[in-house]
Design a protein around this motif. Structure first.
Motif, PDB file in Angstrom:
ATOM      1  N   PHE A  97      41.848  44.488  50.634  1.00  0.00           N
ATOM      2  CA  PHE A  97      42.547  45.314  49.650  1.00  0.00           C
ATOM      3  C   PHE A  97      41.562  46.019  48.723  1.00  0.00           C
ATOM      4  N   LEU A  98      40.530  45.306  48.313  1.00  0.00           N
ATOM      5  CA  LEU A  98      39.548  45.905  47.404  1.00  0.00           C
ATOM      6  C   LEU A  98      38.830  47.096  48.035  1.00  0.00           C
ATOM      7  N   ALA A  99      38.801  47.151  49.363  1.00  0.00           N
ATOM      8  CA  ALA A  99      38.185  48.287  50.056  1.00  0.00           C
ATOM      9  C   ALA A  99      39.055  49.540  49.985  1.00  0.00           C
ATOM     10  N   ILE A 100      40.350  49.377  49.739  1.00  0.00           N
ATOM     11  CA  ILE A 100      41.226  50.543  49.672  1.00  0.00           C
ATOM     12  C   ILE A 100      41.650  50.883  48.250  1.00  0.00           C
ATOM     13  N   ASP A 101      41.411  49.987  47.313  1.00  0.00           N
ATOM     14  CA  ASP A 101      41.788  50.211  45.917  1.00  0.00           C
ATOM     15  C   ASP A 101      40.631  49.752  45.034  1.00  0.00           C
ATOM     16  N   ASP A 102      39.968  50.688  44.401  1.00  0.00           N
ATOM     17  CA  ASP A 102      38.764  50.339  43.635  1.00  0.00           C
ATOM     18  C   ASP A 102      39.040  50.040  42.158  1.00  0.00           C
ATOM     19  N   SER A 103      40.286  49.719  41.816  1.00  0.00           N
ATOM     20  CA  SER A 103      40.588  49.426  40.420  1.00  0.00           C
ATOM     21  C   SER A 103      40.039  48.070  39.971  1.00  0.00           C
ATOM     22  N   VAL A 104      39.727  47.205  40.919  1.00  0.00           N
ATOM     23  CA  VAL A 104      39.127  45.902  40.645  1.00  0.00           C
ATOM     24  C   VAL A 104      37.994  45.717  41.641  1.00  0.00           C
ATOM     25  N   ASN A 105      36.872  45.161  41.188  1.00  0.00           N
ATOM     26  CA  ASN A 105      35.758  44.945  42.127  1.00  0.00           C
ATOM     27  C   ASN A 105      35.559  43.454  42.402  1.00  0.00           C
ATOM     28  N   ILE A 106      34.756  43.176  43.386  1.00  0.00           N
ATOM     29  CA  ILE A 106      34.530  41.794  43.824  1.00  0.00           C
ATOM     30  C   ILE A 106      33.992  40.930  42.694  1.00  0.00           C
ATOM     31  N   ASP A 107      33.050  41.448  41.916  1.00  0.00           N
ATOM     32  CA  ASP A 107      32.484  40.655  40.818  1.00  0.00           C
ATOM     33  C   ASP A 107      33.555  40.281  39.784  1.00  0.00           C
ATOM     34  N   SER A 108      34.487  41.197  39.507  1.00  0.00           N
ATOM     35  CA  SER A 108      35.570  40.895  38.564  1.00  0.00           C
ATOM     36  C   SER A 108      36.479  39.792  39.106  1.00  0.00           C
ATOM     37  N   VAL A 109      36.764  39.834  40.392  1.00  0.00           N
ATOM     38  CA  VAL A 109      37.591  38.795  41.012  1.00  0.00           C
ATOM     39  C   VAL A 109      36.903  37.442  40.882  1.00  0.00           C
ATOM     40  N   LEU A 110      35.616  37.403  41.140  1.00  0.00           N
ATOM     41  CA  LEU A 110      34.891  36.128  41.065  1.00  0.00           C
ATOM     42  C   LEU A 110      34.774  35.633  39.628  1.00  0.00           C
ATOM     43  N   GLU A 111      34.659  36.538  38.667  1.00  0.00           N
ATOM     44  CA  GLU A 111      34.655  36.126  37.255  1.00  0.00           C
ATOM     45  C   GLU A 111      36.003  35.521  36.877  1.00  0.00           C
ATOM     46  N   ALA A 112      37.083  36.134  37.356  1.00  0.00           N
ATOM     47  CA  ALA A 112      38.419  35.587  37.098  1.00  0.00           C
ATOM     48  C   ALA A 112      38.571  34.220  37.755  1.00  0.00           C
ATOM     49  N   PHE A 113      38.018  34.076  38.954  1.00  0.00           N
ATOM     50  CA  PHE A 113      38.043  32.804  39.667  1.00  0.00           C
ATOM     51  C   PHE A 113      37.423  31.716  38.781  1.00  0.00           C
ATOM     52  N   LYS A 114      36.279  32.028  38.182  1.00  0.00           N
ATOM     53  CA  LYS A 114      35.602  31.060  37.310  1.00  0.00           C
ATOM     54  C   LYS A 114      36.474  30.688  36.117  1.00  0.00           C
ATOM     55  N   LYS A 115      37.114  31.682  35.512  1.00  0.00           N
ATOM     56  CA  LYS A 115      37.951  31.421  34.339  1.00  0.00           C
ATOM     57  C   LYS A 115      39.170  30.580  34.694  1.00  0.00           C
ATOM     58  N   VAL A 116      39.777  30.871  35.818  1.00  0.00           N
ATOM     59  CA  VAL A 116      40.998  30.160  36.206  1.00  0.00           C
ATOM     60  C   VAL A 116      40.694  28.743  36.676  1.00  0.00           C
ATOM     61  N   PHE A 117      39.652  28.582  37.496  1.00  0.00           N
ATOM     62  CA  PHE A 117      39.399  27.287  38.126  1.00  0.00           C
ATOM     63  C   PHE A 117      38.339  26.450  37.414  1.00  0.00           C
ATOM     64  N   GLY A 118      37.598  27.027  36.490  1.00  0.00           N
ATOM     65  CA  GLY A 118      36.658  26.274  35.695  1.00  0.00           C
ATOM     66  C   GLY A 118      35.327  25.984  36.372  1.00  0.00           C
ATOM     67  N   LYS A 119      34.484  25.347  35.620  1.00  0.00           N
ATOM     68  CA  LYS A 119      33.109  25.059  36.015  1.00  0.00           C
ATOM     69  C   LYS A 119      33.029  24.201  37.279  1.00  0.00           C
ATOM     70  N   SER A 120      33.947  23.268  37.418  1.00  0.00           N
ATOM     71  CA  SER A 120      33.873  22.336  38.549  1.00  0.00           C
ATOM     72  C   SER A 120      34.070  23.024  39.897  1.00  0.00           C
TER      73      SER A 120
END
Length: 144
Positions: A97-120
């Motif tokens: 999806f990110l390849a067809i819609d550039d409103s969010v990039n991979i790094d932003s997704v991974l940053e959100a992943f960290k916030k949602v799932f935490g350090k562990s």
């Protein structure tokens, strides 16, 4: 639910720079990520003309019935299995999806992943990055 028995399930996501009044999408989606055959049958018509349908071709062997949308076929489960198992298929499709819609990039997704799932759970960032990039590359190879 029914998705555990091969039925359909859906989730609506709205991406906007403005506040979102309602995240519910009825029949005017600009894109659909389709993971199984029953979902292709049920949801492909919910995409607006000119929209995009991303199809998990590991599990779906039929083609999109529509010629007024752009369809991409991603071997999400096969790619995911190469990364360690089928549990990464959703991240592969998100990368597509990110390849067809550039409103969010991979790094932003991974940053959100960290916030949602935490350090562990940060130890899972590298394989999730690989899954996102593999899905992204699968679509980019079809665009060229």
């Amino acid at each position: 639910g029914p998705e555990m028995r091969g039925g359909t399930a859906n989730c609506s996501v709205t991406i906007s720079d403005e506040p979102v009044g309602s995240p519910i999408i009825t029949d005017d989606a600009t894109a659909a990520i389709i993971m199984n055959s029953p979902s292709l049958t049920k949801f492909q018509d919910d995409v607006v003309p000119g929209g995009v349908v991303l199809i998990n071709s590991s599990l779906i062997h039929e083609k999109c019935d529509r010629d007024d949308v752009q369809s991409y076929y991603i071997d999400a489960v096969d790619i995911s299995n190469q990364l360690g198992g089928p549990k990464f298929a959703n991240m592969v499709m998100l990368g597509a999806f990110l390849a067809i819609d550039d409103s969010v990039n991979i790094d932003s997704v991974l940053e959100a992943f960290k916030k949602v799932f935490g350090k562990s759970k940060e130890k899972f960032i590298p394989v999730n990055r690989q899954a996102l990039e593999a899905g992204y590359n699968a679509v980019m190879s079809q665009k060229n």
